[in-house]
Design a protein around this motif. Structure first.
Motif, mmCIF file in Angstrom:
data_model
loop_
_atom_site.group_PDB
_atom_site.id
_atom_site.type_symbol
_atom_site.label_atom_id
_atom_site.label_comp_id
_atom_site.label_asym_id
_atom_site.label_seq_id
_atom_site.Cartn_x
_atom_site.Cartn_y
_atom_site.Cartn_z
ATOM 1 N N GLY A 136 0.821 -1.207 0.000
ATOM 2 C CA GLY A 136 0.000 0.000 0.000
ATOM 3 C C GLY A 136 0.856 1.258 0.000
ATOM 4 O O GLY A 136 2.078 1.197 0.123
ATOM 5 N N PRO A 137 0.207 2.424 -0.146
ATOM 6 C CA PRO A 137 0.938 3.684 -0.220
ATOM 7 C C PRO A 137 1.342 4.214 1.150
ATOM 8 O O PRO A 137 0.699 3.936 2.156
ATOM 9 C CB PRO A 137 -0.065 4.622 -0.892
ATOM 10 N N VAL A 138 2.429 5.008 1.163
ATOM 11 C CA VAL A 138 2.921 5.666 2.377
ATOM 12 C C VAL A 138 3.169 7.134 2.029
ATOM 13 O O VAL A 138 3.853 7.441 1.053
ATOM 14 C CB VAL A 138 4.235 5.022 2.886
ATOM 15 N N LEU A 139 2.591 8.028 2.825
ATOM 16 C CA LEU A 139 2.845 9.459 2.704
ATOM 17 C C LEU A 139 3.909 9.810 3.737
ATOM 18 O O LEU A 139 3.774 9.448 4.907
ATOM 19 C CB LEU A 139 1.565 10.254 2.984
ATOM 20 N N PHE A 140 4.976 10.468 3.286
ATOM 21 C CA PHE A 140 6.029 10.817 4.244
ATOM 22 C C PHE A 140 6.346 12.294 4.154
ATOM 23 O O PHE A 140 6.355 12.884 3.078
ATOM 24 C CB PHE A 140 7.279 9.960 4.056
ATOM 25 N N LEU A 141 6.545 12.891 5.308
ATOM 26 C CA LEU A 141 6.907 14.289 5.434
ATOM 27 C C LEU A 141 8.250 14.330 6.150
ATOM 28 O O LEU A 141 8.379 13.789 7.253
ATOM 29 C CB LEU A 141 5.864 15.068 6.233
ATOM 30 N N ILE A 142 9.221 14.931 5.511
ATOM 31 C CA ILE A 142 10.548 15.061 6.109
ATOM 32 C C ILE A 142 10.710 16.526 6.511
ATOM 33 O O ILE A 142 10.828 17.409 5.667
ATOM 34 C CB ILE A 142 11.673 14.635 5.137
ATOM 35 N N TRP A 143 10.667 16.762 7.795
ATOM 36 C CA TRP A 143 10.856 18.087 8.361
ATOM 37 C C TRP A 143 12.341 18.203 8.705
ATOM 38 O O TRP A 143 12.906 17.292 9.292
ATOM 39 C CB TRP A 143 10.029 18.247 9.629
ATOM 40 N N TRP A 144 12.954 19.334 8.356
ATOM 41 C CA TRP A 144 14.358 19.478 8.677
ATOM 42 C C TRP A 144 14.704 20.934 8.948
ATOM 43 O O TRP A 144 14.004 21.854 8.533
ATOM 44 C CB TRP A 144 15.239 18.863 7.596
ATOM 45 N N VAL A 145 15.784 21.082 9.696
ATOM 46 C CA VAL A 145 16.270 22.400 10.090
ATOM 47 C C VAL A 145 17.704 22.514 9.606
ATOM 48 O O VAL A 145 18.553 21.710 10.006
ATOM 49 C CB VAL A 145 16.217 22.567 11.626
ATOM 50 N N PRO A 146 17.980 23.489 8.717
ATOM 51 C CA PRO A 146 19.361 23.658 8.271
ATOM 52 C C PRO A 146 20.262 24.024 9.449
ATOM 53 O O PRO A 146 19.826 24.648 10.406
ATOM 54 C CB PRO A 146 19.290 24.826 7.281
ATOM 55 N N SER A 147 21.507 23.650 9.349
ATOM 56 C CA SER A 147 22.484 23.964 10.387
ATOM 57 C C SER A 147 22.739 25.460 10.415
ATOM 58 O O SER A 147 22.672 26.138 9.388
ATOM 59 C CB SER A 147 23.790 23.209 10.108
ATOM 60 N N PHE A 148 23.066 25.966 11.585
ATOM 61 C CA PHE A 148 23.400 27.375 11.715
ATOM 62 C C PHE A 148 24.763 27.672 11.092
ATOM 63 O O PHE A 148 25.041 28.779 10.700
ATOM 64 C CB PHE A 148 23.404 27.804 13.187
ATOM 65 N N GLU A 149 25.618 26.653 11.005
ATOM 66 C CA GLU A 149 26.986 26.883 10.551
ATOM 67 C C GLU A 149 27.413 26.012 9.383
ATOM 68 O O GLU A 149 28.109 26.455 8.494
ATOM 69 C CB GLU A 149 27.955 26.642 11.713
ATOM 70 N N GLY A 150 27.042 24.752 9.363
ATOM 71 C CA GLY A 150 27.560 23.821 8.367
ATOM 72 C C GLY A 150 26.570 23.482 7.282
ATOM 73 O O GLY A 150 25.490 24.062 7.180
ATOM 74 N N SER A 151 26.953 22.517 6.471
ATOM 75 C CA SER A 151 26.110 22.117 5.350
ATOM 76 C C SER A 151 25.148 20.991 5.732
ATOM 77 O O SER A 151 24.144 20.798 5.063
ATOM 78 C CB SER A 151 26.979 21.678 4.177
ATOM 79 N N GLN A 152 25.453 20.232 6.779
ATOM 80 C CA GLN A 152 24.559 19.155 7.213
ATOM 81 C C GLN A 152 23.389 19.735 8.002
ATOM 82 O O GLN A 152 23.553 20.709 8.738
ATOM 83 C CB GLN A 152 25.315 18.157 8.109
ATOM 84 N N PRO A 153 22.188 19.177 7.865
ATOM 85 C CA PRO A 153 21.057 19.678 8.639
ATOM 86 C C PRO A 153 21.318 19.565 10.147
ATOM 87 O O PRO A 153 21.962 18.628 10.610
ATOM 88 C CB PRO A 153 19.912 18.756 8.231
ATOM 89 N N LEU A 154 20.812 20.530 10.879
ATOM 90 C CA LEU A 154 20.902 20.504 12.334
ATOM 91 C C LEU A 154 20.019 19.389 12.890
ATOM 92 O O LEU A 154 20.377 18.707 13.838
ATOM 93 C CB LEU A 154 20.460 21.859 12.905
ATOM 94 N N ALA A 155 18.847 19.210 12.265
ATOM 95 C CA ALA A 155 17.904 18.192 12.728
ATOM 96 C C ALA A 155 17.047 17.728 11.551
ATOM 97 O O ALA A 155 16.743 18.508 10.653
ATOM 98 C CB ALA A 155 17.019 18.756 13.827
ATOM 99 N N ILE A 156 16.675 16.452 11.591
ATOM 100 C CA ILE A 156 15.783 15.854 10.595
ATOM 101 C C ILE A 156 14.718 15.064 11.351
ATOM 102 O O ILE A 156 15.041 14.278 12.244
ATOM 103 C CB ILE A 156 16.549 14.898 9.648
ATOM 104 N N TYR A 157 13.464 15.259 10.971
ATOM 105 C CA TYR A 157 12.352 14.546 11.595
ATOM 106 C C TYR A 157 11.505 13.925 10.498
ATOM 107 O O TYR A 157 10.994 14.630 9.629
ATOM 108 C CB TYR A 157 11.490 15.506 12.420
ATOM 109 N N GLU A 158 11.348 12.638 10.567
ATOM 110 C CA GLU A 158 10.581 11.904 9.567
ATOM 111 C C GLU A 158 9.183 11.635 10.127
ATOM 112 O O GLU A 158 9.035 11.051 11.193
ATOM 113 C CB GLU A 158 11.310 10.591 9.279
#
Length: 192
Positions: free
Chosen positions: A75-97
């Motif tokens: 069956g189908p899955v709807l996914f929302l990826i919430w994320w916060v860019p880092s204040f300093e670097g290129s990697q996200p500060l936080a990711i929430y699935e």
């Protein structure tokens, strides 16, 4: 769409007075319908649950969203990826699935209400359920695109319809950190 429901907050408050019990274990984002102000009435808000909410409070929360719909053999899955860019670097500060069942009527109902709101409120909670602060965003997250994905899901119903198994299949296919850095493809939308 017509006139939107004006849910802009009208007063400041001490958010730490609010505690939510019975939250699911772990961290992540939940969409729930609650009343933040009686004169506004019920609205759909995000509960952003984090084990270290003080880290997120260091700056303004530049919340971003990327959403998608995937068809699995169950069956189908709807996914929302919430994320916060880092204040300093290129990697996200936080990711929430956030994973939602697009065939569940409540999913479409919440998304429809969210599309109709002028603002999106996010309550930052610790794992203890205490609200640390609230963020108010103009509703520019393109939730109408997420609703469209949910509406498309009915045509993707194949297999068993076992959402738990569909979720497992989805998790085996998606590498979330890599996925948020890639351009949108068929079945996905950038919503920030």
């Amino acid at each position: 769409m017509g006139t939107k429901f004006n849910n802009q907050l009208t007063r400041r408050r001490n958010w730490s007075e609010i505690v939510f019990a019975g939250l699911p274990p772990g961290f992540g984002m939940l969409l729930e319908e609650i009343e933040l102000e009686p004169q506004i009435g019920p609205e759909v808000v995000g509960f952003l649950i984090d084990s270290n909410p003080e880290e997120l409070r260091k700056g303004s929360l530049n919340l971003r969203l990327k959403a998608g719909l995937i068809a699995t053999g169950d069956g189908p899955v709807l996914f929302l990826i919430w994320w916060v860019p880092s204040f300093e670097g290129s990697q996200p500060l936080a990711i929430y699935e956030q994973i939602m069942n697009p065939l569940e009527p409540r999913t479409s109902e919440l998304l429809r209400r969210l599309v109709a709101q002028t603002h999106f409120h996010v309550l930052l909670l610790g794992s203890d359920g205490v609200v640390r602060t609230a963020y108010e965003y103009r509703n520019t997250f393109a939730f109408e695109n997420v609703l469209s994905l949910a509406d498309q899901a009915k045509s993707l119903l194949t297999g068993t319809g076992d959402f738990l198994q569909a979720t497992r299949s989805y998790q085996a296919q998606i590498d979330v950190p890599q996925w948020i850095s890639e351009p949108s493809s068929a079945g996905t939308v950038d919503c920030w």
